[in-house]
Design a protein around this motif. Structure first.
Motif, PDB file in Angstrom:
ATOM      1  N   THR A 180      21.407  14.501 -26.802  1.00 31.83           N
ATOM      2  CA  THR A 180      21.597  15.278 -25.575  1.00 31.83           C
ATOM      3  C   THR A 180      20.493  14.918 -24.609  1.00 31.83           C
ATOM      4  O   THR A 180      19.319  14.946 -24.993  1.00 31.83           O
ATOM      5  N   LYS A 181      20.863  14.601 -23.378  1.00 31.24           N
ATOM      6  CA  LYS A 181      19.831  14.334 -22.366  1.00 31.24           C
ATOM      7  C   LYS A 181      19.528  15.630 -21.637  1.00 31.24           C
ATOM      8  O   LYS A 181      20.393  16.199 -20.981  1.00 31.24           O
ATOM      9  N   ASN A 182      18.303  16.118 -21.765  1.00 30.12           N
ATOM     10  CA  ASN A 182      17.929  17.397 -21.138  1.00 30.12           C
ATOM     11  C   ASN A 182      17.424  17.206 -19.718  1.00 30.12           C
ATOM     12  O   ASN A 182      17.428  18.134 -18.916  1.00 30.12           O
ATOM     13  N   GLY A 183      16.928  16.014 -19.420  1.00 32.00           N
ATOM     14  CA  GLY A 183      16.357  15.742 -18.099  1.00 32.00           C
ATOM     15  C   GLY A 183      15.757  14.355 -18.155  1.00 32.00           C
ATOM     16  O   GLY A 183      15.914  13.655 -19.151  1.00 32.00           O
ATOM     17  N   HIS A 184      15.045  13.946 -17.094  1.00 30.59           N
ATOM     18  CA  HIS A 184      14.494  12.594 -17.068  1.00 30.59           C
ATOM     19  C   HIS A 184      13.481  12.413 -18.197  1.00 30.59           C
ATOM     20  O   HIS A 184      12.495  13.135 -18.281  1.00 30.59           O
ATOM     21  N   GLY A 185      13.758  11.457 -19.083  1.00 31.05           N
ATOM     22  CA  GLY A 185      12.824  11.163 -20.175  1.00 31.05           C
ATOM     23  C   GLY A 185      12.732  12.252 -21.218  1.00 31.05           C
ATOM     24  O   GLY A 185      11.803  12.286 -22.024  1.00 31.05           O
ATOM     25  N   ASP A 186      13.715  13.159 -21.243  1.00 32.23           N
ATOM     26  CA  ASP A 186      13.661  14.322 -22.148  1.00 32.23           C
ATOM     27  C   ASP A 186      14.993  14.397 -22.907  1.00 32.23           C
ATOM     28  O   ASP A 186      16.039  14.661 -22.309  1.00 32.23           O
TER      29      ASP A 186
END
Length: 435
Positions: A66-72
């Protein structure tokens, strides 16, 4: 994506630049998500080719991402697909990325089997994988190499802890063995272990997941095996190679630059090594401030002999920054001997710098003497090709300081290691275009 940078050099830069998350830490940490069936959230992941490739391999492997945000990102390896690892696709995907070798330890520890194509990566001489396999075999794995297919297979019904003396303090080798040993039965001791900050980060993360590792930061790691690990959250350190590169960039272009959030306590001898070249830099909170300097004078040793800068395993000076030291020395006042001990053929990019007007004597494949021009004769712009990630960044810095226009081809080598480098340099006033 292939392409070229066109750079008009000789401009003074000004402002703040923030280092990306550490590439070499990210490759280890992402492999470790296979060690648990619970969620692992990782932050400050650099958005670069090598790391994105590994994320794609994990996805193909059946890890939920799951991509939570940029680089996260959040990773969960609760239903992996082992058929993929035996497939032709994996033989191609895995071979394109050296970092994928660190999937072996976690795979073996959790699933009792592991597969790996012969990896690629930088062309910087031989980097043997013997250390990885030696350690995993000593923990009880059967090892098979299929020469026709260039394919490695490891199998183990059960791993058992033991005393392992590594032939070389390989960072990725140590990481692989540690990730296998955390789930082995009994106690493992790894002597001549690598002790880089990135490896310390991996060990601290594994301990938060329930592992029992002591001696972190030393060259003797003790690991008491546990039955299983659980999820955690982890944030990457800033990339020390980028930090060193921006120090060099400021000096070469006579610019005032602030490097933000560098995590000073994990920088080791890096700031002092640049100070030996005469570069002023100040610690301001957790930032590095570099004032604009017209000149910088290389220090001699106390007895008056010529300064030597050489690489060594941590806590020595990282080999990844020697190419930057070499470039920065070309405009210093004084002479320095750069001695590249840990890798072969990493100095062969100096011919490009000589074309630009640098005074460098390549003594042999490992040593180069640089006679500084003291900014009296700027380097001249030229057309060049980037041979590997680190030399690519060094040539970029040379081009930004040079008079006239330079073109650097083969920049996917730079994109493999540096996130949006042109955008971040433009923001501090560099004249750089992707063509």
């Amino acid at each position: 994506m292939s392409g070229s940078f066109q750079i008009r050099g000789g401009k003074k830069l000004h402002g703040e630049i923030t280092p990306q998350g550490a590439k070499n830490e990210a490759l280890q940490i992402l492999c470790a998500v296979l060690l648990t069936d619970e969620e692992v959230r990782v932050k400050n992941i650099p958005d670069i080719h090598d790391v994105n490739r590994l994320i794609e391999i994990l996805q193909d492997f059946g890890v939920k991402i799951t991509k939570n945000g940029h680089g996260d990102y959040t990773f969960q390896a609760d239903a992996v697909n082992f058929d993929y690892v035996k497939s032709q696709d994996f033989k191609q995907d895995g071979a394109k990325l050296r970092g994928s070798v660190m999937l072996l330890g976690p795979m073996l520890a959790r699933y009792g089997e592991a597969y790996m194509p012969t990896p690629g990566g930088d062309k910087i001489g031989r980097r043997r994988l013997d250390t990885h396999f030696q350690g995993l075999v000593e923990l009880g794995a059967d090892f098979h190499y299929d020469e026709k297919e260039s394919f490695y297979t490891l199998k183990a019904k059960e791993l058992h802890g033991k005393f392992i003396l590594l032939e070389e303090a390989s960072v990725t080798g140590t990481a692989n063995i540690v990730m296998a040993a955390v789930l082995a039965k009994g106690k493992t001791r790894v002597y001549n272990a690598a002790c880089e900050p990135y490896l310390q980060q991996l060990c601290k993360m594994l301990n938060r997941m329930g592992a029992d590792i002591s001696g972190i930061g030393s060259n003797l790691l003790t690991i008491e095996g546990v039955a299983h690990l659980h999820g955690t959250e982890h944030t990457m350190l800033p990339d020390m190679v980028e930090i060193g590169s921006w120090i060099g960039l400021a000096a070469m272009t006579k610019s005032e630059i602030t490097i933000k959030n560098v995590n000073w306590k994990e920088l080791g001898v890096i700031p002092n090594t640049f100070k030996k070249l005469g570069i002023d830099l100040e610690k301001r909170g957790d930032d590095i401030f570099i004032p604009a300097q017209e000149n910088y004078k290389i220090q001699k040793f106390i007895d008056g002999s010529i300064l030597t800068v050489s690489d060594a395993p941590w806590p020595g000076f990282t080999p990844d920054l020697l190419s930057i030291i070499l470039v920065v020395a070309t405009q210093a006042k004084g002479t320095v001997l750069v001695h590249q001990k840990m890798f072969e053929s990493r100095l062969f990019f100096v011919d490009k710098l000589i074309d630009m007007g640098a005074q460098i004597i390549l003594c042999d494949p490992h040593r180069a003497t640089v006679v500084g021009l003291n900014h009296e004769y700027p380097l001249r712009g030229t057309t060049m090709v980037s041979p590997d990630i680190r030399a690519g960044n060094a040539l970029l810095i040379a081009a930004l300081s040079a008079e006239g226009t330079s073109v650097i081809h083969n920049i996917e080598q730079i994109d493999r290691g540096y996130e949006n480098i042109d955008g971040r340099l433009k923001a501090i006033g560099a004249d750089i275009e992707r063509i």
